[in-house]
Design a protein around this motif. Structure first.
Motif, PDB file in Angstrom:
ATOM      1  N   MET A 208       0.834  -1.206   0.000  1.00  0.00           N
ATOM      2  CA  MET A 208       0.000   0.000   0.000  1.00  0.00           C
ATOM      3  C   MET A 208       0.871   1.259   0.000  1.00  0.00           C
ATOM      4  SD  MET A 208      -3.349  -0.789   0.163  1.00  0.00           S
ATOM      5  CE  MET A 208      -4.156   0.523   1.058  1.00  0.00           C
ATOM      6  N   ILE A 209       1.897   1.265   0.838  1.00  0.00           N
ATOM      7  CA  ILE A 209       2.771   2.432   0.933  1.00  0.00           C
ATOM      8  C   ILE A 209       3.561   2.623  -0.357  1.00  0.00           C
ATOM      9  CG2 ILE A 209       4.793   3.373   2.132  1.00  0.00           C
ATOM     10  CD1 ILE A 209       3.677   1.985   4.675  1.00  0.00           C
ATOM     11  N   ALA A 210       4.040   1.516  -0.921  1.00  0.00           N
ATOM     12  CA  ALA A 210       4.829   1.598  -2.156  1.00  0.00           C
ATOM     13  C   ALA A 210       4.006   2.127  -3.321  1.00  0.00           C
ATOM     14  CB  ALA A 210       5.403   0.228  -2.500  1.00  0.00           C
ATOM     15  N   VAL A 211       2.737   1.733  -3.373  1.00  0.00           N
ATOM     16  CA  VAL A 211       1.893   2.086  -4.514  1.00  0.00           C
ATOM     17  C   VAL A 211       1.161   3.395  -4.297  1.00  0.00           C
ATOM     18  CG1 VAL A 211      -0.057   1.339  -5.927  1.00  0.00           C
ATOM     19  CG2 VAL A 211       1.631  -0.327  -5.156  1.00  0.00           C
ATOM     20  N   TRP A 212       0.526   3.560  -3.118  1.00  0.00           N
ATOM     21  CA  TRP A 212      -0.305   4.737  -2.849  1.00  0.00           C
ATOM     22  C   TRP A 212       0.313   5.718  -1.875  1.00  0.00           C
ATOM     23  CZ3 TRP A 212      -3.240  -0.040  -3.138  1.00  0.00           C
ATOM     24  CH2 TRP A 212      -4.014  -0.141  -4.295  1.00  0.00           C
ATOM     25  N   LYS A 213       1.543   5.430  -1.441  1.00  0.00           N
ATOM     26  CA  LYS A 213       2.277   6.297  -0.515  1.00  0.00           C
ATOM     27  C   LYS A 213       1.676   6.335   0.883  1.00  0.00           C
ATOM     28  CE  LYS A 213       4.898   7.739  -3.948  1.00  0.00           C
ATOM     29  NZ  LYS A 213       4.478   6.831  -5.014  1.00  0.00           N
ATOM     30  N   ARG A 214       0.740   5.432   1.186  1.00  0.00           N
ATOM     31  CA  ARG A 214       0.154   5.366   2.521  1.00  0.00           C
ATOM     32  C   ARG A 214      -0.543   4.028   2.703  1.00  0.00           C
ATOM     33  NH1 ARG A 214      -5.035   9.481   1.968  1.00  0.00           N
ATOM     34  NH2 ARG A 214      -6.115   8.318   0.341  1.00  0.00           N
ATOM     35  N   ASP A 215      -0.694   3.646   3.969  1.00  0.00           N
ATOM     36  CA  ASP A 215      -1.406   2.408   4.300  1.00  0.00           C
ATOM     37  C   ASP A 215      -2.770   2.790   4.836  1.00  0.00           C
ATOM     38  OD1 ASP A 215      -2.345  -0.010   5.144  1.00  0.00           O
ATOM     39  OD2 ASP A 215      -0.871  -0.306   6.730  1.00  0.00           O
ATOM     40  N   ASP A 216      -3.772   2.616   4.014  1.00  0.00           N
ATOM     41  CA  ASP A 216      -5.143   2.966   4.388  1.00  0.00           C
ATOM     42  C   ASP A 216      -5.986   1.698   4.370  1.00  0.00           C
ATOM     43  OD1 ASP A 216      -7.699   3.925   4.710  1.00  0.00           O
ATOM     44  OD2 ASP A 216      -7.437   5.620   3.355  1.00  0.00           O
ATOM     45  N   PRO A 217      -6.371   1.183   5.554  1.00  0.00           N
ATOM     46  CA  PRO A 217      -7.126  -0.079   5.600  1.00  0.00           C
ATOM     47  C   PRO A 217      -8.396  -0.060   4.757  1.00  0.00           C
ATOM     48  CG  PRO A 217      -6.378   0.553   7.797  1.00  0.00           C
ATOM     49  CD  PRO A 217      -6.085   1.709   6.899  1.00  0.00           C
ATOM     50  N   SER A 218      -8.994   1.103   4.570  1.00  0.00           N
ATOM     51  CA  SER A 218     -10.241   1.181   3.806  1.00  0.00           C
ATOM     52  C   SER A 218     -10.025   0.895   2.331  1.00  0.00           C
ATOM     53  CB  SER A 218     -10.887   2.568   3.976  1.00  0.00           C
ATOM     54  OG  SER A 218     -10.064   3.579   3.406  1.00  0.00           O
ATOM     55  N   ASN A 219      -8.763   0.889   1.881  1.00  0.00           N
ATOM     56  CA  ASN A 219      -8.479   0.659   0.460  1.00  0.00           C
ATOM     57  C   ASN A 219      -7.849  -0.707   0.192  1.00  0.00           C
ATOM     58  OD1 ASN A 219      -9.264   3.247  -0.848  1.00  0.00           O
ATOM     59  ND2 ASN A 219      -7.786   4.063   0.605  1.00  0.00           N
ATOM     60  N   ARG A 220      -7.914  -1.609   1.171  1.00  0.00           N
ATOM     61  CA  ARG A 220      -7.368  -2.953   0.960  1.00  0.00           C
ATOM     62  C   ARG A 220      -8.097  -3.678  -0.172  1.00  0.00           C
ATOM     63  NH1 ARG A 220      -3.779  -4.883   5.015  1.00  0.00           N
ATOM     64  NH2 ARG A 220      -2.812  -2.985   5.838  1.00  0.00           N
ATOM     65  N   ASN A 221      -9.386  -3.374  -0.339  1.00  0.00           N
ATOM     66  CA  ASN A 221     -10.137  -4.015  -1.435  1.00  0.00           C
ATOM     67  C   ASN A 221      -9.568  -3.618  -2.794  1.00  0.00           C
ATOM     68  OD1 ASN A 221     -11.875  -5.421   0.240  1.00  0.00           O
ATOM     69  ND2 ASN A 221     -13.442  -3.821   0.218  1.00  0.00           N
ATOM     70  N   SER A 222      -9.105  -2.366  -2.906  1.00  0.00           N
ATOM     71  CA  SER A 222      -8.492  -1.928  -4.168  1.00  0.00           C
ATOM     72  C   SER A 222      -7.228  -2.721  -4.450  1.00  0.00           C
ATOM     73  CB  SER A 222      -8.166  -0.432  -4.106  1.00  0.00           C
ATOM     74  OG  SER A 222      -9.334   0.348  -4.010  1.00  0.00           O
ATOM     75  N   LEU A 223      -6.423  -2.944  -3.423  1.00  0.00           N
ATOM     76  CA  LEU A 223      -5.205  -3.735  -3.586  1.00  0.00           C
ATOM     77  C   LEU A 223      -5.542  -5.149  -4.039  1.00  0.00           C
ATOM     78  CD1 LEU A 223      -2.173  -4.233  -3.272  1.00  0.00           C
ATOM     79  CD2 LEU A 223      -2.574  -4.678  -0.837  1.00  0.00           C
ATOM     80  N   HIS A 224      -6.536  -5.747  -3.391  1.00  0.00           N
ATOM     81  CA  HIS A 224      -6.921  -7.112  -3.763  1.00  0.00           C
ATOM     82  C   HIS A 224      -7.435  -7.153  -5.209  1.00  0.00           C
ATOM     83  CE1 HIS A 224      -8.030 -11.263  -3.048  1.00  0.00           C
ATOM     84  NE2 HIS A 224      -9.213 -11.025  -3.580  1.00  0.00           N
ATOM     85  N   GLY A 225      -8.148  -6.098  -5.619  1.00  0.00           N
ATOM     86  CA  GLY A 225      -8.642  -6.043  -6.995  1.00  0.00           C
ATOM     87  C   GLY A 225      -7.514  -6.020  -8.010  1.00  0.00           C
ATOM     88  N   TYR A 226      -6.448  -5.273  -7.726  1.00  0.00           N
ATOM     89  CA  TYR A 226      -5.301  -5.233  -8.642  1.00  0.00           C
ATOM     90  C   TYR A 226      -4.552  -6.561  -8.649  1.00  0.00           C
ATOM     91  CZ  TYR A 226      -5.931  -0.273  -9.517  1.00  0.00           C
ATOM     92  OH  TYR A 226      -6.438   0.934  -9.912  1.00  0.00           O
ATOM     93  N   ILE A 227      -4.494  -7.223  -7.500  1.00  0.00           N
ATOM     94  CA  ILE A 227      -3.881  -8.556  -7.451  1.00  0.00           C
ATOM     95  C   ILE A 227      -4.656  -9.515  -8.353  1.00  0.00           C
ATOM     96  CG2 ILE A 227      -3.489 -10.572  -5.980  1.00  0.00           C
ATOM     97  CD1 ILE A 227      -1.426  -8.472  -5.454  1.00  0.00           C
ATOM     98  N   HIS A 228      -5.981  -9.419  -8.307  1.00  0.00           N
ATOM     99  CA  HIS A 228      -6.820 -10.275  -9.158  1.00  0.00           C
ATOM    100  C   HIS A 228      -6.533 -10.015 -10.636  1.00  0.00           C
ATOM    101  CE1 HIS A 228     -10.239 -12.681 -10.382  1.00  0.00           C
ATOM    102  NE2 HIS A 228     -10.723 -11.651 -11.069  1.00  0.00           N
ATOM    103  N   LYS A 229      -6.348  -8.749 -11.014  1.00  0.00           N
ATOM    104  CA  LYS A 229      -6.029  -8.421 -12.406  1.00  0.00           C
ATOM    105  C   LYS A 229      -4.664  -8.977 -12.809  1.00  0.00           C
ATOM    106  CE  LYS A 229      -8.797  -4.182 -12.650  1.00  0.00           C
ATOM    107  NZ  LYS A 229      -8.775  -2.708 -12.819  1.00  0.00           N
ATOM    108  N   LEU A 230      -3.718  -8.935 -11.888  1.00  0.00           N
ATOM    109  CA  LEU A 230      -2.391  -9.491 -12.188  1.00  0.00           C
ATOM    110  C   LEU A 230      -2.457 -11.000 -12.378  1.00  0.00           C
ATOM    111  CD1 LEU A 230      -0.066  -7.453  -9.797  1.00  0.00           C
ATOM    112  CD2 LEU A 230      -0.087  -7.392 -12.304  1.00  0.00           C
ATOM    113  N   ARG A 231      -3.257 -11.674 -11.589  1.00  0.00           N
ATOM    114  CA  ARG A 231      -3.405 -13.119 -11.764  1.00  0.00           C
ATOM    115  C   ARG A 231      -3.928 -13.432 -13.161  1.00  0.00           C
ATOM    116  NH1 ARG A 231      -6.120 -13.457  -5.926  1.00  0.00           N
ATOM    117  NH2 ARG A 231      -4.319 -14.073  -4.662  1.00  0.00           N
TER     118      ARG A 231
END
Length: 227
Positions: free
Chosen positions: A179-202
């Motif tokens: 989260m910090i590397a990509v969005w420059k911050r760790d925001d728990p409310s945006n974990r779903n966005s991270l998971h969505g991008y992981i799904h696209k990478l798969r």
């Protein structure tokens, strides 16, 4: 000269301070007062990198970026922004930005980011950074995956996430670190966005069944390649 910078900022004092500082660093700087002025000067003078405020009169930074991207798909573009929501950041990267810096910022950090963008994306860049991931080649610089001579363009966020996973193949990468590397911050409310991008990478890596991106719940993600 270290490169030509088009600096677009409507706040006069900030424009003067940044312009003077960059010139002292050895850069050629063309300054513009708003989006329309910036576009005119980009067309007239060109640039090795564009640094632009987002909130500007006459033409905002996002509108400017869309027009610049039609003229040049490759010129590095750095946004300066007081906006910091994930939606705003995603919009900027989806338009074609290469990086952003939140206001207020330290001049030293701006210089570091400019140098990095010119090194990676500029006309005088060194060889592209590439990783071998199973039967894929991941070009970090161009944000593209190659599989059997076919290129698949990744979004900025997909490329950033994959870069960190590829640097740590076989090791768990903490979700907070991603989260910090990509969005420059760790925001728990945006974990779903991270998971969505992981799904696209798969899905992007589906052609090689040896490759897996595993979700270690409560810890993070791990990129594995079966031998």
């Amino acid at each position: 000269m270290s490169g030509k910078i088009l600096f677009i900022e409507d706040e006069a004092d900030l424009r003067l301070i940044v312009t003077d500082t960059l010139r002292v660093q050895g850069y050629e700087v063309v300054a513009a007062v708003d989006g329309i002025d910036g576009l005119d000067k980009f067309i007239k003078y060109g640039a090795d990198i564009v640094v632009a405020d987002v909130m500007m009169p006459k033409m905002d930074g996002f509108s400017l970026a869309r027009k610049i991207r039609r003229l040049s798909p490759t010129v590095p573009l750095l946004f300066l922004t007081a906006k910091s929501t994930i939606d705003d950041i995603e919009e900027g990267f989806n338009i074609g930005a290469n990086d952003y810096l939140k206001k207020p910022f330290e001049l030293r950090e701006l210089i570091v980011r400019i140098k990095a963008l010119l090194r990676i994306y500029g006309n005088c860049r060194s060889e592209d950074i590439k990783y071998s991931i199973g039967r894929y080649i991941f070009n970090v610089t161009t944000q593209a995956l190659t599989y059997e001579d076919k290129d698949y363009e990744l979004s900025h966020f997909e490329a950033k996430i994959l870069e960190h996973l590829a640097l740590n193949i076989g090791k768990t990468v903490d979700a907070s670190d991603l989260m910090i590397a990509v969005w420059k911050r760790d925001d728990p409310s945006n974990r779903n966005s991270l998971h969505g991008y992981i799904h696209k990478l798969r899905r992007a890596l589906v052609n090689d069944p040896a490759i897996s991106i595993i979700n270690r719940r409560g810890f993070g993600y791990i990129l594995t390649i079966k031998s």
